[in-house]
Scaffold this motif. Structure first.
Motif, PDB file in Angstrom:
ATOM      1  N   THR A  73      -6.221  42.668  -2.969  1.00  0.00           N
ATOM      2  CA  THR A  73      -5.611  43.776  -2.226  1.00  0.00           C
ATOM      3  C   THR A  73      -5.879  43.699  -0.725  1.00  0.00           C
ATOM      4  OG1 THR A  73      -7.583  45.102  -2.685  1.00  0.00           O
ATOM      5  CG2 THR A  73      -5.728  45.327  -4.210  1.00  0.00           C
ATOM      6  N   THR A  74      -6.741  42.776  -0.294  1.00  0.00           N
ATOM      7  CA  THR A  74      -7.064  42.691   1.132  1.00  0.00           C
ATOM      8  C   THR A  74      -6.217  41.664   1.876  1.00  0.00           C
ATOM      9  OG1 THR A  74      -8.806  41.064   0.708  1.00  0.00           O
ATOM     10  CG2 THR A  74      -9.433  43.398   0.679  1.00  0.00           C
ATOM     11  N   ASP A  75      -5.596  40.755   1.146  1.00  0.00           N
ATOM     12  CA  ASP A  75      -4.769  39.717   1.784  1.00  0.00           C
ATOM     13  C   ASP A  75      -3.392  40.295   2.092  1.00  0.00           C
ATOM     14  OD1 ASP A  75      -3.382  37.479   2.599  1.00  0.00           O
ATOM     15  OD2 ASP A  75      -4.273  36.166   1.090  1.00  0.00           O
ATOM     16  N   PRO A  76      -2.976  40.290   3.365  1.00  0.00           N
ATOM     17  CA  PRO A  76      -1.690  40.899   3.733  1.00  0.00           C
ATOM     18  C   PRO A  76      -0.475  40.056   3.364  1.00  0.00           C
ATOM     19  CG  PRO A  76      -2.688  39.893   5.654  1.00  0.00           C
ATOM     20  CD  PRO A  76      -3.690  39.752   4.541  1.00  0.00           C
ATOM     21  N   LYS A  77      -0.711  38.834   2.913  1.00  0.00           N
ATOM     22  CA  LYS A  77       0.405  37.924   2.656  1.00  0.00           C
ATOM     23  C   LYS A  77       0.702  37.810   1.164  1.00  0.00           C
ATOM     24  CE  LYS A  77      -1.900  34.729   4.685  1.00  0.00           C
ATOM     25  NZ  LYS A  77      -2.344  33.420   5.214  1.00  0.00           N
ATOM     26  N   PRO A  78       1.890  37.320   0.806  1.00  0.00           N
ATOM     27  CA  PRO A  78       2.207  37.049  -0.609  1.00  0.00           C
ATOM     28  C   PRO A  78       1.288  35.973  -1.173  1.00  0.00           C
ATOM     29  CG  PRO A  78       4.201  37.030   0.747  1.00  0.00           C
ATOM     30  CD  PRO A  78       3.035  37.042   1.693  1.00  0.00           C
ATOM     31  N   THR A  79       1.158  35.936  -2.480  1.00  0.00           N
ATOM     32  CA  THR A  79       0.353  34.915  -3.157  1.00  0.00           C
ATOM     33  C   THR A  79       1.273  33.936  -3.867  1.00  0.00           C
ATOM     34  OG1 THR A  79      -1.455  36.477  -3.523  1.00  0.00           O
ATOM     35  CG2 THR A  79      -1.423  34.499  -4.887  1.00  0.00           C
ATOM     36  N   LEU A  80       1.050  32.652  -3.645  1.00  0.00           N
ATOM     37  CA  LEU A  80       1.825  31.601  -4.300  1.00  0.00           C
ATOM     38  C   LEU A  80       0.903  30.781  -5.184  1.00  0.00           C
ATOM     39  CD1 LEU A  80       4.375  29.852  -4.702  1.00  0.00           C
ATOM     40  CD2 LEU A  80       3.742  28.605  -2.625  1.00  0.00           C
ATOM     41  N   LEU A  81       1.164  30.765  -6.482  1.00  0.00           N
ATOM     42  CA  LEU A  81       0.366  29.997  -7.435  1.00  0.00           C
ATOM     43  C   LEU A  81       1.171  28.778  -7.879  1.00  0.00           C
ATOM     44  CD1 LEU A  81      -2.191  29.794  -9.248  1.00  0.00           C
ATOM     45  CD2 LEU A  81      -0.894  31.054 -10.984  1.00  0.00           C
ATOM     46  N   LYS A  82       0.644  27.578  -7.616  1.00  0.00           N
ATOM     47  CA  LYS A  82       1.332  26.343  -7.965  1.00  0.00           C
ATOM     48  C   LYS A  82       0.592  25.630  -9.089  1.00  0.00           C
ATOM     49  CE  LYS A  82       1.079  24.749  -3.710  1.00  0.00           C
ATOM     50  NZ  LYS A  82       1.276  23.870  -2.528  1.00  0.00           N
ATOM     51  N   GLY A  83       1.357  25.015  -9.969  1.00  0.00           N
ATOM     52  CA  GLY A  83       0.759  24.256 -11.056  1.00  0.00           C
ATOM     53  C   GLY A  83       1.811  23.463 -11.793  1.00  0.00           C
ATOM     54  N   GLY A  84       1.362  22.511 -12.592  1.00  0.00           N
ATOM     55  CA  GLY A  84       2.282  21.686 -13.363  1.00  0.00           C
ATOM     56  C   GLY A  84       2.751  22.396 -14.616  1.00  0.00           C
ATOM     57  N   PRO A  85       3.692  21.781 -15.340  1.00  0.00           N
ATOM     58  CA  PRO A  85       4.169  22.355 -16.597  1.00  0.00           C
ATOM     59  C   PRO A  85       3.013  22.531 -17.586  1.00  0.00           C
ATOM     60  CG  PRO A  85       5.606  20.554 -15.892  1.00  0.00           C
ATOM     61  CD  PRO A  85       4.405  20.520 -15.008  1.00  0.00           C
ATOM     62  N   GLY A  86       2.960  23.686 -18.245  1.00  0.00           N
ATOM     63  CA  GLY A  86       1.918  23.937 -19.226  1.00  0.00           C
ATOM     64  C   GLY A  86       0.586  24.354 -18.644  1.00  0.00           C
ATOM     65  N   SER A  87       0.537  24.595 -17.329  1.00  0.00           N
ATOM     66  CA  SER A  87      -0.737  24.974 -16.695  1.00  0.00           C
ATOM     67  C   SER A  87      -1.032  26.460 -16.826  1.00  0.00           C
ATOM     68  CB  SER A  87      -0.723  24.571 -15.211  1.00  0.00           C
ATOM     69  OG  SER A  87       0.355  25.210 -14.534  1.00  0.00           O
ATOM     70  N   GLY A  88      -0.097  27.222 -17.383  1.00  0.00           N
ATOM     71  CA  GLY A  88      -0.344  28.648 -17.616  1.00  0.00           C
ATOM     72  C   GLY A  88       0.062  29.563 -16.486  1.00  0.00           C
ATOM     73  N   LYS A  89       0.913  29.084 -15.586  1.00  0.00           N
ATOM     74  CA  LYS A  89       1.330  29.903 -14.437  1.00  0.00           C
ATOM     75  C   LYS A  89       1.988  31.208 -14.888  1.00  0.00           C
ATOM     76  CE  LYS A  89       4.163  26.851 -12.873  1.00  0.00           C
ATOM     77  NZ  LYS A  89       4.021  25.962 -14.029  1.00  0.00           N
ATOM     78  N   THR A  90       2.923  31.093 -15.822  1.00  0.00           N
ATOM     79  CA  THR A  90       3.646  32.281 -16.281  1.00  0.00           C
ATOM     80  C   THR A  90       2.703  33.245 -16.993  1.00  0.00           C
ATOM     81  OG1 THR A  90       5.717  31.042 -16.506  1.00  0.00           O
ATOM     82  CG2 THR A  90       5.546  33.117 -17.713  1.00  0.00           C
ATOM     83  N   THR A  91       1.773  32.717 -17.785  1.00  0.00           N
ATOM     84  CA  THR A  91       0.808  33.577 -18.473  1.00  0.00           C
ATOM     85  C   THR A  91      -0.058  34.329 -17.468  1.00  0.00           C
ATOM     86  OG1 THR A  91       0.737  32.007 -20.312  1.00  0.00           O
ATOM     87  CG2 THR A  91      -1.025  33.626 -20.193  1.00  0.00           C
ATOM     88  N   ILE A  92      -0.468  33.651 -16.410  1.00  0.00           N
ATOM     89  CA  ILE A  92      -1.238  34.310 -15.355  1.00  0.00           C
ATOM     90  C   ILE A  92      -0.398  35.411 -14.709  1.00  0.00           C
ATOM     91  CG2 ILE A  92      -2.258  33.985 -13.063  1.00  0.00           C
ATOM     92  CD1 ILE A  92      -3.115  31.172 -14.023  1.00  0.00           C
ATOM     93  N   ALA A  93       0.883  35.126 -14.504  1.00  0.00           N
ATOM     94  CA  ALA A  93       1.782  36.141 -13.930  1.00  0.00           C
ATOM     95  C   ALA A  93       1.866  37.362 -14.850  1.00  0.00           C
ATOM     96  CB  ALA A  93       3.168  35.540 -13.711  1.00  0.00           C
ATOM     97  N   PHE A  94       1.941  37.125 -16.165  1.00  0.00           N
ATOM     98  CA  PHE A  94       1.956  38.236 -17.125  1.00  0.00           C
ATOM     99  C   PHE A  94       0.689  39.080 -17.007  1.00  0.00           C
ATOM    100  CE2 PHE A  94       4.828  35.775 -20.322  1.00  0.00           C
ATOM    101  CZ  PHE A  94       5.940  36.103 -19.563  1.00  0.00           C
ATOM    102  N   HIS A  95      -0.459  38.417 -16.886  1.00  0.00           N
ATOM    103  CA  HIS A  95      -1.724  39.147 -16.791  1.00  0.00           C
ATOM    104  C   HIS A  95      -1.822  39.904 -15.472  1.00  0.00           C
ATOM    105  CE1 HIS A  95      -4.155  38.004 -20.364  1.00  0.00           C
ATOM    106  NE2 HIS A  95      -3.238  37.048 -20.451  1.00  0.00           N
ATOM    107  N   ARG A  96      -1.289  39.326 -14.408  1.00  0.00           N
ATOM    108  CA  ARG A  96      -1.240  40.058 -13.131  1.00  0.00           C
ATOM    109  C   ARG A  96      -0.408  41.325 -13.279  1.00  0.00           C
ATOM    110  NH1 ARG A  96      -2.192  38.067  -7.274  1.00  0.00           N
ATOM    111  NH2 ARG A  96      -3.748  36.475  -7.639  1.00  0.00           N
TER     112      ARG A  96
END
Length: 326
Positions: A73-96
Motif C-alpha cells: 500500500t506504500t508503493d505509488p506505482k502499479p505492480t507488474l509480476l513476470k513469470g514463465g508458464p506454470g509459475s503461478g502468476k494467475t493464482t497469485i493474482a487470485f490471492h491478491r
C-alpha cells in the motif's frame, strides 16, 4: 465405497458412500456391475469432489509465491509480476484479489469496486469458476471481464457504433487502396511483397493498437514482433492506406475493436464516463495492446491499486508487445 462400515474405518481424508439406495450400505460383493451402477448413481457427488480438489490444487500457493500475494500500500506505482508458464502468476493474482475483498470487508468498504481483467471469454469463465471456489458469495463484489467487453459496454451508454468490421472487409479495403490515386504506382510496387492480411494487421496492431497519431509517431515506432522490416518510405505508404481504411470504415459506419477502445479511453479521460474501479488486476498483460492498457489504466482510481501479471517468454495473441512500452 458402497460399504458404509468399511468407509467409517477408512483413514482417507475424503470418503464418499456411493449406491446408498442400491446396496443399503453393504458392499458390492465383488460384483463389478453393482459397483458400476453405484458409481453411475452418485457420479455427481464424485465429480464435485474431484472438481473441488482440483480447484484446491490449482489455487494453492508455495511459500515463495505467498510473498507476492500481498498488496504493497506504500508503493505509488502499479505492480507488474513476470513469470514463465506454470509459475503461478494467475493464482497469485487470485490471492491478491481475495485479499483485497477481505480488506474491504474488514474495513467496511462495501462500495469499493474491483475489476479482474483477462484476455478472452474462455479465461473469464475459467477465472470465474476458480474465484467462486475462493470467494463464494463475495464473488458478487468483483467484476470479471475482458478489455473489449468493458470498452463496448462504455460505448453502449453513448450510442456509439459497435459494428466491428470483419477481417475479410478490412482486407478488401486494403486491397482496393493499393489502386487509390493517393498512392503512386512506385509506392504500390514498394509494398507489393506485403499481403493484404499483413497490412491490415499492421494497421490494427501497430497504428491503431498503439494509438499512433501521426506519421512521425509511426516511423519512430519499433513495431516489436512484426518480423517484416519496413523502410520509412514503405511506412508512409502504409500510413496512407491506414487513412483510407479509416475513411472507408467511417463511410460504412463500421469500426474496429482498437477504435472502440480508443473512443472508450477518451470518454473516460474527458470525464464523460464516470465509473472507475478502486482496484484492477490485469492477467496475461502481454496479450493486450496499448489501446487496451490505456483504457484499463484510466479506469483505476489509484495507480498503486493496479496489479499486472505477464508471461516473460511470449505473447500468444499479440505480436506487438514490449516491456519498455508497459
Amino acid at each position: 465405497n458402497t460399504d458404509a462400515q468399511d468407509l467409517e474405518n477408512n483413514s482417507a481424508e475424503h470418503r464418499i458412500q456411493i449406491g446408498k439406495t442400491l446396496t443399503k450400505g453393504l458392499g458390492a460383493g465383488a460384483r463389478s456391475s453393482i459397483g458400476h451402477e453405484a458409481m453411475t448413481t452418485d457420479k455427481e457427488a464424485v465429480q464435485n469432489l474431484i472438481d473441488g480438489e482440483l480447484a484446491c490444487f490449482l489455487l494453492k500457493l508455495s511459500k515463495e509465491q505467498e510473498i507476492y500475494s500481498k498488496w504493497n500500500t506504500t508503493d505509488p506505482k502499479p505492480t507488474l509480476l513476470k513469470g514463465g508458464p506454470g509459475s503461478g502468476k494467475t493464482t497469485i493474482a487470485f490471492h491478491r484479489l481475495r485479499q483485497r475483498v477481505k480488506d474491504n470487508k474488514d474495513q467496511g468498504k462495501s462500495d469499493d469496486t474491483i475489476l479482474f481483467c483477462t484476455y478472452t471469454n474462455a479465461l473469464v469463465n475459467y477465472s470465474e469458476n476458480l474465484l467462486e471456489k475462493m470467494l463464494g458469495d463475495d464473488l458478487k463484489d468483483v467484476k470479471i471481464s475482458t478489455a473489449d467487453k468493458i470498452a463496448t459496454d462504455i460505448l453502449r451508454g453513448f450510442n456509439s457504433s459497435l459494428d466491428v468490421a470483419q477481417d475479410n472487409l478490412l482486407e478488401k479495403i486494403v486491397r482496393n487502396s493499393r489502386e487509390d490515386p493517393r498512392i503512386s504506382a512506385i509506392e504500390t510496387s514498394s509494398i507489393a511483397h506485403l499481403t493484404d492480411h499483413y497490412l491490415a494487421d499492421e494497421i490494427l496492431l501497430v497504428i491503431q493498437g498503439n494509438d499512433l497519431q501521426t506519421l512521425n509517431d509511426y516511423i519512430k515506432n519499433k513495431r516489436v514482433g512484426r518480423l517484416e522490416f519496413l523502410s520509412d518510405d514503405e511506412k508512409k505508404v502504409v500510413w496512407t492506406i491506414s487513412e483510407i481504411l479509416t475513411e472507408e470504415l467511417n463511410d460504412l459506419e463500421k469500426t474496429t475493436f482498437q477504435e472502440i477502445r480508443k473512443i472508450a479511453f477518451k470518454l473516460v479521460k474527458d470525464g464523460k464516463y464516470k465509473l472507475k474501479y478502486d482496484s484492477i488486476i490485469i492477467d496475461e498483460v502481454q496479450d493486450l495492446d496499448i489501446s487496451s492498457l490505456k483504457l484499463l489504466f484510466s479506469l483505476c482510481k489509484n495507480k498503486n491499486n493496479l496489479f499486472l501479471t505477464a508471461d516473460v517468454n511470449h505473447s500468444i495473441f499479440s505480436s506487438n508487445f514490449s516491456w519498455e512500452t508497459i
